[in-house]
Design a protein around this motif. Sequence first.
Motif, PDB file in Angstrom:
ATOM      1  N   LEU A  30       0.765  -1.111   0.118  1.00  0.00           N
ATOM      2  CA  LEU A  30      -0.093   0.043   0.044  1.00  0.00           C
ATOM      3  C   LEU A  30       0.894   1.161  -0.001  1.00  0.00           C
ATOM      4  N   VAL A  31       2.050   1.242   0.773  1.00  0.00           N
ATOM      5  CA  VAL A  31       2.982   2.409   0.800  1.00  0.00           C
ATOM      6  C   VAL A  31       3.535   2.680  -0.594  1.00  0.00           C
ATOM      7  N   ASP A  32       3.549   1.666  -1.500  1.00  0.00           N
ATOM      8  CA  ASP A  32       4.279   1.820  -2.628  1.00  0.00           C
ATOM      9  C   ASP A  32       3.192   2.199  -3.646  1.00  0.00           C
ATOM     10  N   VAL A  33       2.029   1.926  -3.468  1.00  0.00           N
ATOM     11  CA  VAL A  33       0.897   2.823  -4.463  1.00  0.00           C
ATOM     12  C   VAL A  33       0.660   3.831  -4.001  1.00  0.00           C
ATOM     13  N   VAL A  34       0.675   4.448  -2.833  1.00  0.00           N
ATOM     14  CA  VAL A  34       0.332   5.626  -2.227  1.00  0.00           C
ATOM     15  C   VAL A  34       1.551   6.473  -2.888  1.00  0.00           C
ATOM     16  N   ASP A  35       2.841   5.998  -2.577  1.00  0.00           N
ATOM     17  CA  ASP A  35       3.841   6.662  -3.155  1.00  0.00           C
ATOM     18  C   ASP A  35       3.930   7.095  -4.628  1.00  0.00           C
ATOM     19  N   LEU A  36       3.480   5.939  -5.348  1.00  0.00           N
ATOM     20  CA  LEU A  36       3.233   6.104  -6.771  1.00  0.00           C
ATOM     21  C   LEU A  36       2.189   7.138  -7.096  1.00  0.00           C
ATOM     22  N   VAL A  37       1.049   7.065  -6.411  1.00  0.00           N
ATOM     23  CA  VAL A  37      -0.061   8.097  -6.753  1.00  0.00           C
ATOM     24  C   VAL A  37       0.314   9.599  -6.468  1.00  0.00           C
ATOM     25  N   ALA A  38       0.901   9.672  -5.311  1.00  0.00           N
ATOM     26  CA  ALA A  38       1.390  10.912  -4.780  1.00  0.00           C
ATOM     27  C   ALA A  38       2.677  11.428  -5.809  1.00  0.00           C
ATOM     28  N   SER A  39       3.488  10.893  -6.261  1.00  0.00           N
ATOM     29  CA  SER A  39       4.528  11.364  -6.845  1.00  0.00           C
ATOM     30  C   SER A  39       4.430  11.427  -8.173  1.00  0.00           C
ATOM     31  N   GLU A  40       3.683  10.396  -8.969  1.00  0.00           N
ATOM     32  CA  GLU A  40       3.387  10.261 -10.459  1.00  0.00           C
ATOM     33  C   GLU A  40       2.000   9.939 -10.765  1.00  0.00           C
ATOM     34  N   PRO A  41       1.070  10.936 -10.157  1.00  0.00           N
ATOM     35  CA  PRO A  41      -0.519  10.297 -10.435  1.00  0.00           C
ATOM     36  C   PRO A  41      -0.804  10.128 -11.907  1.00  0.00           C
ATOM     37  N   GLU A  42      -0.110  10.931 -12.774  1.00  0.00           N
ATOM     38  CA  GLU A  42      -0.485  10.472 -14.595  1.00  0.00           C
ATOM     39  C   GLU A  42      -0.145   8.931 -14.881  1.00  0.00           C
ATOM     40  N   THR A  43       0.688   8.360 -14.122  1.00  0.00           N
ATOM     41  CA  THR A  43       1.206   7.000 -14.402  1.00  0.00           C
ATOM     42  C   THR A  43       0.235   6.022 -13.610  1.00  0.00           C
ATOM     43  N   THR A  45      -2.706   3.759 -12.217  1.00  0.00           N
ATOM     44  CA  THR A  45      -3.873   3.176 -12.677  1.00  0.00           C
ATOM     45  C   THR A  45      -5.152   3.570 -11.799  1.00  0.00           C
ATOM     46  N   ILE A  46      -6.311   3.652 -12.729  1.00  0.00           N
ATOM     47  CA  ILE A  46      -7.497   4.142 -12.118  1.00  0.00           C
ATOM     48  C   ILE A  46      -7.626   2.851 -10.463  1.00  0.00           C
ATOM     49  N   GLU A  47      -7.316   1.661 -10.594  1.00  0.00           N
ATOM     50  CA  GLU A  47      -7.327   0.715  -9.883  1.00  0.00           C
ATOM     51  C   GLU A  47      -6.509   1.188  -8.438  1.00  0.00           C
ATOM     52  N   GLN A  48      -5.267   1.583  -8.853  1.00  0.00           N
ATOM     53  CA  GLN A  48      -4.472   2.034  -7.842  1.00  0.00           C
ATOM     54  C   GLN A  48      -4.767   3.210  -7.146  1.00  0.00           C
ATOM     55  N   ILE A  49      -5.382   4.271  -7.841  1.00  0.00           N
ATOM     56  CA  ILE A  49      -6.074   5.470  -7.157  1.00  0.00           C
ATOM     57  C   ILE A  49      -7.147   4.930  -6.353  1.00  0.00           C
ATOM     58  N   ARG A  50      -8.065   3.931  -6.877  1.00  0.00           N
ATOM     59  CA  ARG A  50      -9.118   3.521  -5.936  1.00  0.00           C
ATOM     60  C   ARG A  50      -8.700   2.957  -4.573  1.00  0.00           C
ATOM     61  N   GLU A  51      -7.525   2.104  -4.758  1.00  0.00           N
ATOM     62  CA  GLU A  51      -6.807   1.615  -3.486  1.00  0.00           C
ATOM     63  C   GLU A  51      -6.289   2.424  -2.454  1.00  0.00           C
ATOM     64  N   VAL A  52      -5.792   3.725  -3.188  1.00  0.00           N
ATOM     65  CA  VAL A  52      -5.443   4.818  -1.987  1.00  0.00           C
ATOM     66  C   VAL A  52      -6.617   5.447  -1.518  1.00  0.00           C
ATOM     67  N   ALA A  53      -7.498   5.666  -2.200  1.00  0.00           N
ATOM     68  CA  ALA A  53      -8.736   6.328  -1.741  1.00  0.00           C
ATOM     69  C   ALA A  53      -9.558   5.188  -0.922  1.00  0.00           C
ATOM     70  N   ALA A  54      -9.615   3.780  -0.964  1.00  0.00           N
ATOM     71  CA  ALA A  54     -10.131   3.010   0.013  1.00  0.00           C
ATOM     72  C   ALA A  54      -9.311   3.188   1.469  1.00  0.00           C
ATOM     73  N   ALA A  55      -8.049   3.070   1.109  1.00  0.00           N
ATOM     74  CA  ALA A  55      -7.383   3.299   2.254  1.00  0.00           C
ATOM     75  C   ALA A  55      -7.494   4.482   3.098  1.00  0.00           C
ATOM     76  N   ALA A  56      -7.519   5.685   2.395  1.00  0.00           N
ATOM     77  CA  ALA A  56      -7.922   6.935   3.050  1.00  0.00           C
ATOM     78  C   ALA A  56      -9.281   6.713   3.914  1.00  0.00           C
ATOM     79  N   HIS A  57     -10.311   6.302   3.126  1.00  0.00           N
ATOM     80  CA  HIS A  57     -11.619   6.125   3.742  1.00  0.00           C
ATOM     81  C   HIS A  57     -11.581   5.254   5.073  1.00  0.00           C
TER      82      HIS A  57
END
Length: 69
Positions: A30-43, A45-57
């Motif tokens: 999860l930390v790896d996915v959060v880091d990717l979404v935060a540092s390179e959001p344009e790369t 995937t929608i599923e990775q962004i959903r994972e981060v959103a689910a963790a935030a919820h």
Amino acid sequence: MSAPDLIDTHGPIRLSPDRCRLSPGSRDALVDVVDLVASEPETATIEQIREVAAAAHLLLGVKPAPRSA
């Protein structure tokens, strides 16, 4: 509400690694996915962004908004 407004209103979110409910492998993934979404959001995937959103919820104790069609 913007992130600065949220922090001003509720204070910063402090995560304690010793209280994490995830297994070490799941937490690291999860930390790896959060880091990717935060540092390179344009790369990310929608599923990775959903994972981060689910963790935030989960962290914030809120129910996710219903998905739009």
